[in-house]
Structure formats: C-alpha cells, structure tokens
Enzyme design. Structure first.
Site, PDB file in Angstrom:
ATOM      1  N   CYS A 262      -8.883 -13.113  18.755  1.00  0.00           N
ATOM      2  CA  CYS A 262      -9.375 -11.850  19.299  1.00  0.00           C
ATOM      3  C   CYS A 262     -10.690 -11.537  18.616  1.00  0.00           C
ATOM      4  CB  CYS A 262      -8.390 -10.724  19.010  1.00  0.00           C
ATOM      5  SG  CYS A 262      -6.688 -11.172  19.374  1.00  0.00           S
TER       6      CYS A 262
ATOM      7  N   ARG B 211       7.143   0.089   2.098  1.00  0.00           N
ATOM      8  CA  ARG B 211       6.974  -1.097   2.933  1.00  0.00           C
ATOM      9  C   ARG B 211       5.822  -1.961   2.432  1.00  0.00           C
ATOM     10  NH1 ARG B 211       5.399   3.693   4.704  1.00  0.00           N
ATOM     11  NH2 ARG B 211       3.860   4.018   6.352  1.00  0.00           N
TER      12      ARG B 211
ATOM     13  N   ARG C  28       0.827  -1.200   0.000  1.00  0.00           N
ATOM     14  CA  ARG C  28       0.000   0.000   0.000  1.00  0.00           C
ATOM     15  C   ARG C  28       0.862   1.251   0.000  1.00  0.00           C
ATOM     16  NH1 ARG C  28      -4.139  -0.738   4.338  1.00  0.00           N
ATOM     17  NH2 ARG C  28      -5.024  -2.028   2.709  1.00  0.00           N
ATOM     18  N   TYR C  29       1.875   1.283   0.867  1.00  0.00           N
ATOM     19  CA  TYR C  29       2.764   2.445   0.949  1.00  0.00           C
ATOM     20  C   TYR C  29       4.020   2.145   0.145  1.00  0.00           C
ATOM     21  CZ  TYR C  29      -0.310   3.106   4.931  1.00  0.00           C
ATOM     22  OH  TYR C  29      -1.416   3.237   5.723  1.00  0.00           O
TER      23      TYR C  29
ATOM     24  N   ASP D 152      -7.620   3.895  10.038  1.00  0.00           N
ATOM     25  CA  ASP D 152      -7.194   3.312   8.774  1.00  0.00           C
ATOM     26  C   ASP D 152      -8.351   3.531   7.805  1.00  0.00           C
ATOM     27  OD1 ASP D 152      -5.483   1.968   7.064  1.00  0.00           O
ATOM     28  OD2 ASP D 152      -5.003   0.433   8.558  1.00  0.00           O
TER      29      ASP D 152
ATOM     30  N   LYS E 155      -3.465   4.882   6.458  1.00  0.00           N
ATOM     31  CA  LYS E 155      -3.621   5.326   7.849  1.00  0.00           C
ATOM     32  C   LYS E 155      -3.503   6.836   7.945  1.00  0.00           C
ATOM     33  CE  LYS E 155      -1.492   1.230   9.964  1.00  0.00           C
ATOM     34  NZ  LYS E 155      -1.151   0.511   8.721  1.00  0.00           N
TER      35      LYS E 155
ATOM     36  N   ARG F  31      -8.739  -9.370  10.597  1.00  0.00           N
ATOM     37  CA  ARG F  31      -8.550 -10.356   9.524  1.00  0.00           C
ATOM     38  C   ARG F  31      -9.365 -11.621   9.783  1.00  0.00           C
ATOM     39  NH1 ARG F  31      -2.746  -8.949   9.109  1.00  0.00           N
ATOM     40  NH2 ARG F  31      -2.788  -7.036   7.902  1.00  0.00           N
TER      41      ARG F  31
ATOM     42  N   ASP G 195     -11.485  -0.555  13.143  1.00  0.00           N
ATOM     43  CA  ASP G 195     -11.846  -0.523  11.724  1.00  0.00           C
ATOM     44  C   ASP G 195     -13.299  -0.966  11.562  1.00  0.00           C
ATOM     45  OD1 ASP G 195      -9.248   0.184  10.855  1.00  0.00           O
ATOM     46  OD2 ASP G 195      -8.596  -1.902  11.064  1.00  0.00           O
TER      47      ASP G 195
ATOM     48  N   CYS H  83     -10.646  -8.926  15.841  1.00  0.00           N
ATOM     49  CA  CYS H  83      -9.658  -9.125  14.772  1.00  0.00           C
ATOM     50  C   CYS H  83     -10.109  -8.525  13.444  1.00  0.00           C
ATOM     51  CB  CYS H  83      -9.401 -10.613  14.582  1.00  0.00           C
ATOM     52  SG  CYS H  83      -8.225 -10.964  13.250  1.00  0.00           S
TER      53      CYS H  83
ATOM     54  N   CYS I 141      -3.763 -18.492  14.659  1.00  0.00           N
ATOM     55  CA  CYS I 141      -3.495 -17.771  15.903  1.00  0.00           C
ATOM     56  C   CYS I 141      -3.778 -18.693  17.079  1.00  0.00           C
ATOM     57  CB  CYS I 141      -4.384 -16.540  16.022  1.00  0.00           C
ATOM     58  SG  CYS I 141      -3.836 -15.207  14.953  1.00  0.00           S
TER      59      CYS I 141
HETATM   60  C1  PLP Z   1      -0.342  -0.454   8.696  1.00  0.00           C
HETATM   61  C2  PLP Z   1       0.257  -0.915   7.480  1.00  0.00           C
HETATM   62  C3  PLP Z   1       1.635  -0.747   7.245  1.00  0.00           C
HETATM   63  C4  PLP Z   1       2.567  -0.108   8.240  1.00  0.00           C
HETATM   64  O1  PLP Z   1       2.315   1.247   8.460  1.00  0.00           O
HETATM   65  P1  PLP Z   1       3.226   2.048   9.496  1.00  0.00           P
HETATM   66  O2  PLP Z   1       2.601   3.397   9.579  1.00  0.00           O
HETATM   67  O3  PLP Z   1       4.616   2.068   8.944  1.00  0.00           O
HETATM   68  O4  PLP Z   1       3.187   1.321  10.789  1.00  0.00           O
HETATM   69  C5  PLP Z   1       2.128  -1.202   6.063  1.00  0.00           C
HETATM   70  N1  PLP Z   1       1.349  -1.789   5.133  1.00  0.00           N
HETATM   71  C6  PLP Z   1       0.033  -1.957   5.320  1.00  0.00           C
HETATM   72  C7  PLP Z   1      -0.769  -2.599   4.270  1.00  0.00           C
HETATM   73  C8  PLP Z   1      -0.555  -1.534   6.509  1.00  0.00           C
HETATM   74  O5  PLP Z   1      -1.864  -1.717   6.691  1.00  0.00           O
HETATM   75  S1  SF4 Z   2      -6.031  -9.649  16.066  1.00  0.00           S
HETATM   76 FE1  SF4 Z   2      -6.465 -11.410  14.675  1.00  0.00          FE
HETATM   77  S2  SF4 Z   2      -4.507 -11.858  13.684  1.00  0.00           S
HETATM   78 FE2  SF4 Z   2      -4.062 -10.594  15.506  1.00  0.00          FE
HETATM   79  S3  SF4 Z   2      -3.662 -12.065  17.149  1.00  0.00           S
HETATM   80 FE3  SF4 Z   2      -5.816 -11.537  17.269  1.00  0.00          FE
HETATM   81  S4  SF4 Z   2      -6.872 -13.129  16.055  1.00  0.00           S
HETATM   82 FE4  SF4 Z   2      -4.698 -13.194  15.496  1.00  0.00          FE
END
Ligand code: PLP
Ligand code: SF4
Length: 361
Positions: free
Chosen positions: A124, A111, A107-108, A324, A331, A129, A287, A127, A120
């Site tokens: 959570c 990174r 995305r960025y 986000d 973000k 995801r 989110d 979560c 996991c």
């Molecule tokens: C949150 C996130 C990051 C990391 O963002 P930082 O601001 O550097 O912590 C990188 N890629 C994705 C897809 C993210 O959601």
């Molecule tokens: S938030 Fe989701 S991915 Fe992260 S530790 Fe909890 S269950 Fe696992």
C-alpha cells in the site's frame, strides 16, 4: 475494466498460492496492464527503487479505470510524490522508541503490538511501516523474547499480531506465534491485523480459518478496507469463512486524499462493511509518514466528513475518527463539535444531525 484478468485466470483465480505466484512486482509487469506514458513508467521505475511496487492480480482487477487516479490504482501504483522532499518521518509514531524488546511495541498499559513479519502481498503506497519493507523477517528468538516480556508484564491482556501481513507467514510459523501468545496466562485475547481480506481474500480457505480458530484465546481480526470497490464477493466469502469459525472482524480505514476523502464514498464503504458483518472500528487520519504525505487530507476534513455521516448512516456503521500523535504519544479519538453554546448553569445548546440548535437541560 480489468475483468479480463480474472477471465484469463479462471481456473486458478481462487487459488491463493497461484495469486501469490502471479504477484506483479516490477514496473515492467505493471506496464502490460496500464497505458503508461514513457514518463509515467520512468517515474514508477524511479520510485520502485526506493519503495518497491507489489500488487496482487486480484487487487489490480478491482480497478475500474486505467487512470492512475482510480482509487485502487492510487493505493498501489508508485507515485513520484513518494520520493519528493517532505517534512514527514519514516517512523513518525516513534515505534522503534517504544520497543522494550525487538519487534514488540508496548505503548498502552494493557496491550502490546508484535511485528511478526515485514512481508506483504500488496504494497500500500500509504503504508505507515514502509521503513520496514526491506527489513528482515522476525526470528524465532525475537518471538520468544517478546513472549517473555509479555509474560513478565502482567498488565498486558491483549497481543496485537501485526506486520507486514501475519497471515502470509508459513502456517507452522503462524501457528507457533498464536500458540506462544495464546498460552500466556495474562493474555485474554489476540488481535491479528491483516489486509488479506482486501488484497488476497482467497487466502481464507476453510482449513486456514480453522487453523486460526485453534487459538487458546479468542482471536479478533482487524482488516483494512479503504474503498467500496474493495467490497467484492471474494472478500465477503473470506469474512464469512472467518465468522463461521467464530472470528469477529473489525475494520480500520485510512482517510486518503483522492481515494476516500468523501462522505458519500465512506458511507457506501461503512454500510457495505456492515452487510458483510464487519464492524467499522477506526477511521485514521493519515500519519505524517515521509513518502505518504500526499495522502493526508487535514484533520478538519475528517471531522467534516464525520459530521456529514452522523445521523445519516446507522450508528453501527460509524467508526471512531482518530489521529495517532507523533513520537508514541498515542491515539486520540476526535468528534465533530456538537456543543454550540453553554448557559450560566452549564447546560448547553447542541447541534443535532440536521444542524438544528437544541437546548438540553
Ligand atoms: C493502535 C495501537 C494499539 C491498539 O490500540 P486500540 O485503540 O486498542 O485499537 C496498540 N498498540 C500500539 C502500539 C498501537 O499503535
Ligand atoms: S499498510 Fe503496509 S503493512 Fe499494511 S498491508 Fe499495506 S503494505 Fe502491508
């Protein structure tokens, strides 16, 4: 309240493999520990069918009451609200759309995030995801495709190894991932996201931390403490073992209604993290994830809490409050408003941490 769990387990308590074997993964098993009414049990069974329950004994032992409102239980016991109709989305951040190759979210510019596993040790309830809880484990082929993409995209300097929990992968597999990414010329650092310091701190044996430290590039560990009840001697030991191997630790908290949406609780959490040498990095507003909407507080609430914390706790303890944006828009860090008024020269009156109006020229 639940200290009996630890006492009964005594000899095995610090063995992470034993902890994993003892994971509570069915409504019937959790029933042994909580005074659930038949209605409550029926609800948990219903939600479990869609979003399975999974709790390490260690994490359960942190609860201080059997009330489902306990901040630990609220994070791990399924609630009917998860399967009620809501206006969220299971992929609100559009991760699947910013995936140039499977399991990689780019995305960025500098990174990229690699989803290494969907597994996991503790699920959570908030979560983001959840959509992947039932998906497959990332394959070797996907790892090498992701590495190839990163190698060809020279702006990428950092790989975030995320999941699921990457630190539950078999050691050979984890070593391979670290080796593959840390060998790429353009990669300067790796960041591993793991909740194990919170839900399975026993995993961080000296040997395991040494294995992580074998990376050719520096590793940062981003963890996920949400409540001061999670700051235990075991967690402190895990962090200490990581730090001794030169792995710095940062924390991402999710602001959760009924768990930590309170300035005093968060002040205790953030200053407690500093004491174990973990830097609070982000405080995320929840989110708009379908099935986790009941944890959202509203952005204003988060800003109000940040305003209360400002000046009252060490600046080191303050994370960035962030949202986000949907559909992969990224973000945004938000700050409580401090400009009260501007004069015609463009100088402003600011609100200081005590609420006083102060002119700055
Ligand atoms: C949150 C996130 C990051 C990391 O963002 P930082 O601001 O550097 O912590 C990188 N890629 C994705 C897809 C993210 O959601
Ligand atoms: S938030 Fe989701 S991915 Fe992260 S530790 Fe909890 S269950 Fe696992």
């Amino acid at each position: 309240m639940f200290s009996f769990i630890k006492k009964n387990a005594a000899a095995n308590w610090n063995d992470w493999r034993w902890q994993l074997c003892e994971t509570i993964d069915s409504p019937e098993k959790i029933r042994e520990y909580l005074n659930l009414s038949p209605e409550e049990l029926a609800e948990i069974i219903e939600v479990h069918k869609k979003f399975p329950l999974k709790i390490s004994l260690y994490y359960l032992s942190l609860a201080q009451s059997k009330s489902l409102q306990d901040p630990i239980l609220r994070q791990c016991i399924p609630s009917l609200q998860e399967i009620e109709q809501d206006n969220g989305s299971l992929d609100a951040l559009g991760e699947e759309n910013s995936s140039p190759v499977p399991c990689l979210v780019h995305r960025y510019p500098d990174r990229a995030l690699f989803i290494s596993t969907n597994y996991c040790s503790t699920h959570c309830r908030h979560c983001m995801r959840k959509r992947r809880w039932n998906a497959d484990i990332t394959s070797k082929e996907e790892l090498y495709k992701a590495a190839e993409y990163i190698a060809q995209t020279s702006e990428i300097r950092e790989v975030l190894i995320s999941g699921g929990d990457p630190l539950l992968l078999p050691e050979e597999k984890l070593s391979e991932i670290i080796e593959v990414f840390s060998s790429l010329d353009n990669i300067e650092i790796l960041r591993i996201g793991s909740r194990l310091p919170v839900v399975l701190p026993q995993r961080f044996t000296k040997d395991f931390c040494q294995l992580l430290a074998k990376s050719k590039k520096p590793i940062w560990l981003a963890t996920h403490f949400n409540h001061p009840q999670e700051l235990t001697a075991e967690a402190a030991q895990a962090i200490d073992n990581l730090l001794k191997q030169g792995i710095p630790c940062i924390n991402q908290t999710v602001l959760l209604k009924g768990v930590n949406d309170d300035a005093q609780i968060l002040a205790k959490l953030f200053t407690g993290l500093l004491k174990i040498k973990v830097k609070p990095y982000y405080l995320f507003h929840g989110d708009p994830i379908s099935s986790a909407m009941h944890f959202r507080t509203g952005v204003e609430k988060g800003l109000q809490i940040m305003d209360e914390l400002r000046g009252r706790v060490s600046g080191l303890a303050l994370p960035a409050f962030a949202i986000d944006l949907p559909n992969g828009k990224g973000k945004i860090r938000l700050e409580p408003d401090t400009v009260l008024e501007k004069d015609d020269k463009g100088n402003a009156y600011y609100k200081n941490y005590q609420g006083e109006k102060v002119y700055y020229f």
